[in-house]
Design a protein around this motif. Sequence first.
Motif, PDB file in Angstrom:
ATOM      1  N   ASP A  97      22.610 -27.847  -2.006  1.00 58.69           N
ATOM      2  CA  ASP A  97      21.107 -27.341  -2.167  1.00 58.69           C
ATOM      3  C   ASP A  97      20.750 -26.658  -0.676  1.00 58.69           C
ATOM      4  O   ASP A  97      19.951 -27.472   0.047  1.00 58.69           O
ATOM      5  CB  ASP A  97      20.321 -28.756  -2.215  1.00 58.69           C
ATOM      6  N   PRO A  98      21.402 -25.603  -0.436  1.00 60.67           N
ATOM      7  CA  PRO A  98      21.247 -24.825   0.803  1.00 60.67           C
ATOM      8  C   PRO A  98      19.820 -24.486   1.205  1.00 60.67           C
ATOM      9  O   PRO A  98      19.226 -24.483   2.625  1.00 60.67           O
ATOM     10  CB  PRO A  98      22.122 -23.728   0.717  1.00 60.67           C
ATOM     11  N   GLU A  99      19.070 -24.250   0.310  1.00 58.47           N
ATOM     12  CA  GLU A  99      17.557 -23.851   0.530  1.00 58.47           C
ATOM     13  C   GLU A  99      16.589 -24.788   1.123  1.00 58.47           C
ATOM     14  O   GLU A  99      15.910 -24.624   1.863  1.00 58.47           O
ATOM     15  CB  GLU A  99      16.986 -23.207  -0.776  1.00 58.47           C
ATOM     16  N   ARG A 100      16.987 -25.997   0.819  1.00 53.60           N
ATOM     17  CA  ARG A 100      16.318 -27.293   1.307  1.00 53.60           C
ATOM     18  C   ARG A 100      16.877 -27.777   2.251  1.00 53.60           C
ATOM     19  O   ARG A 100      16.513 -28.956   2.852  1.00 53.60           O
ATOM     20  CB  ARG A 100      16.056 -28.262   0.132  1.00 53.60           C
ATOM     21  N   ASN A 101      17.929 -27.372   2.816  1.00 59.35           N
ATOM     22  CA  ASN A 101      18.784 -27.822   3.983  1.00 59.35           C
ATOM     23  C   ASN A 101      19.188 -26.687   5.050  1.00 59.35           C
ATOM     24  O   ASN A 101      20.241 -26.715   5.326  1.00 59.35           O
ATOM     25  CB  ASN A 101      20.116 -28.607   3.465  1.00 59.35           C
ATOM     26  N   ARG A 102      18.287 -25.863   5.015  1.00 56.68           N
ATOM     27  CA  ARG A 102      18.385 -24.956   6.189  1.00 56.68           C
ATOM     28  C   ARG A 102      18.659 -25.404   7.654  1.00 56.68           C
ATOM     29  O   ARG A 102      19.348 -24.687   8.335  1.00 56.68           O
ATOM     30  CB  ARG A 102      17.496 -24.014   6.211  1.00 56.68           C
ATOM     31  N   HIS A 103      18.221 -26.483   7.963  1.00 57.00           N
ATOM     32  CA  HIS A 103      18.464 -27.185   9.352  1.00 57.00           C
ATOM     33  C   HIS A 103      19.782 -27.585   9.545  1.00 57.00           C
ATOM     34  O   HIS A 103      20.169 -27.923  10.460  1.00 57.00           O
ATOM     35  CB  HIS A 103      17.530 -28.105   9.384  1.00 57.00           C
ATOM     36  N   ARG A 104      20.752 -27.949   8.234  1.00 57.48           N
ATOM     37  CA  ARG A 104      22.118 -28.104   8.350  1.00 57.48           C
ATOM     38  C   ARG A 104      23.042 -26.948   8.614  1.00 57.48           C
ATOM     39  O   ARG A 104      22.989 -26.099   7.781  1.00 57.48           O
ATOM     40  CB  ARG A 104      22.510 -29.053   7.142  1.00 57.48           C
ATOM     41  N   THR A 105      23.940 -27.102   9.692  1.00 57.15           N
ATOM     42  CA  THR A 105      24.818 -26.043   9.882  1.00 57.15           C
ATOM     43  C   THR A 105      26.111 -26.023   9.495  1.00 57.15           C
ATOM     44  O   THR A 105      26.876 -25.334   9.282  1.00 57.15           O
ATOM     45  CB  THR A 105      24.750 -25.778  11.541  1.00 57.15           C
ATOM     46  N   ARG A 106      26.590 -27.324   9.321  1.00 60.86           N
ATOM     47  CA  ARG A 106      27.938 -27.619   9.059  1.00 60.86           C
ATOM     48  C   ARG A 106      27.981 -27.896   7.388  1.00 60.86           C
ATOM     49  O   ARG A 106      27.253 -28.438   7.018  1.00 60.86           O
ATOM     50  CB  ARG A 106      28.450 -28.934   9.763  1.00 60.86           C
ATOM     51  N   ARG A 107      28.731 -27.163   6.988  1.00 61.21           N
ATOM     52  CA  ARG A 107      28.935 -27.235   5.429  1.00 61.21           C
ATOM     53  C   ARG A 107      30.240 -28.051   4.940  1.00 61.21           C
ATOM     54  O   ARG A 107      31.170 -27.468   4.377  1.00 61.21           O
ATOM     55  CB  ARG A 107      29.119 -25.935   4.771  1.00 61.21           C
TER      56      ARG A 107
END
Length: 445
Positions: free
Chosen positions: A242-252
């Motif tokens: 869910d990248p749109e709601r987790n833009r603050h997360r940089t590590r995938r």
Amino acid sequence: MRRRVRAAVGLGVRFAFYGRMSTVEFQDRETSLWWQREVAEEMIKERGVIVAEYFDEGCSRRLPWHDRPAAAALLAAARSPGREFDAVIVGEYERAFYGDQFGGVLAVLREHGVQLWLPEAGGPVELDNPVHQALMLLLGSQSRREVMRARHRVLAAMHTQARVQGRFLGGRPPYGYQLVDAGPHPNQAHAGWGRRLQRLEPDPDTAPWVRWIFEQRKAGRSVAGIARELNMRGVPCPSSADPERNRHRTRRQWIVRTVLGIIENPRYTGRQTWNRHGARTTCLPGSGGSKSPTTLQAWAVSEKVSHPALVDEATFLSVQGMRARRPPKNGSARDYALAGLVTCGLCGRRLDSHWINNRPGYRCRHGHTSARSRPRDFPKNLYVREDHLLATLRVRLAAHMASDATSLAGHLRSNSWFLRCDGNEVMIEGRHPVAASCAAQLSLA
């Protein structure tokens, strides 16, 4: 913050207006600004004119003035010898001050020869006047009471909605779930505006991996091992799913904390929860707020199942506080019934499972297995035998249940209890509300 200046017309006092709006998302800026300014202009009519405007947006009244951008700019301007105003006027006390803030702001302004006018006082505030003193105490108390009352009502309502109705109250859906429509809003006014409720449904892409995580953990696998295999298999982690709601997360990629967060989340049993992490409403500017874990007693857990479960409650309880078994070099099996349930009464850390003299035990090596140095008055290590711990548990719990090691350990885990040991005594403690009535202090001698 917006600062507006215009030339004074005619004679009279030159005023700087201050106003505030707390929530940008739910308030109209121009409406909030102009009703406050209208009150201020009505009071100073034929006495002076507003020449400067300072208006804070998105700031809680609980923040001190030096932490509000516009208010801090106003105080800085008041200290300037070439300031363009003689007095400060606010539209409403509760918009400007909270608790005892007024006294500190007034002292700064008076030090630089600036008056402070309030509509509630009908003019400039003079703390030498007993009536004004009493009025300021009343307004400060009223401002604090308004915040506390609104906070209490909202939190109490949300707690009831989650516990009794099992309602989803917003936020990101947990990994493994997606949001679907749950019908019109129960409030008729909100329903008339087109607002609808939402509920959790299993996500066909990620729900199987949540079930897999619980299965692996129940089988005794370590959290780190689960995270490594998820990364090896290329399974999308929550921020990737869910990248749109987790833009603050940089590590995938998966990390231990992410897997542990899934294992500890009771929502996967089908029960709605709320307030597991409480928000700090008063924070420094730019921090964006923060969240910290709340105590188990503060959680709101739905009384009935509100959405499809991804794991049964028995499995969920069995993996809480569980520690992975490490096979010995000779390949034989070693069982530690109380693994993860014993903490050190001296340093607060969990005791490591330790096999010695062909029997299980638990130890804490202070300062050898942590980032903190061992205090000088601490013993080099703490060691307690498992059979001694089980014997003390049987004294207290045998009347309630079977006394074998597996049943005793399961009873502790299901009630969120743990054992705190300092070498001479063991204390049964718990994070569950019912644990207080069963807590006991038992001797290891």
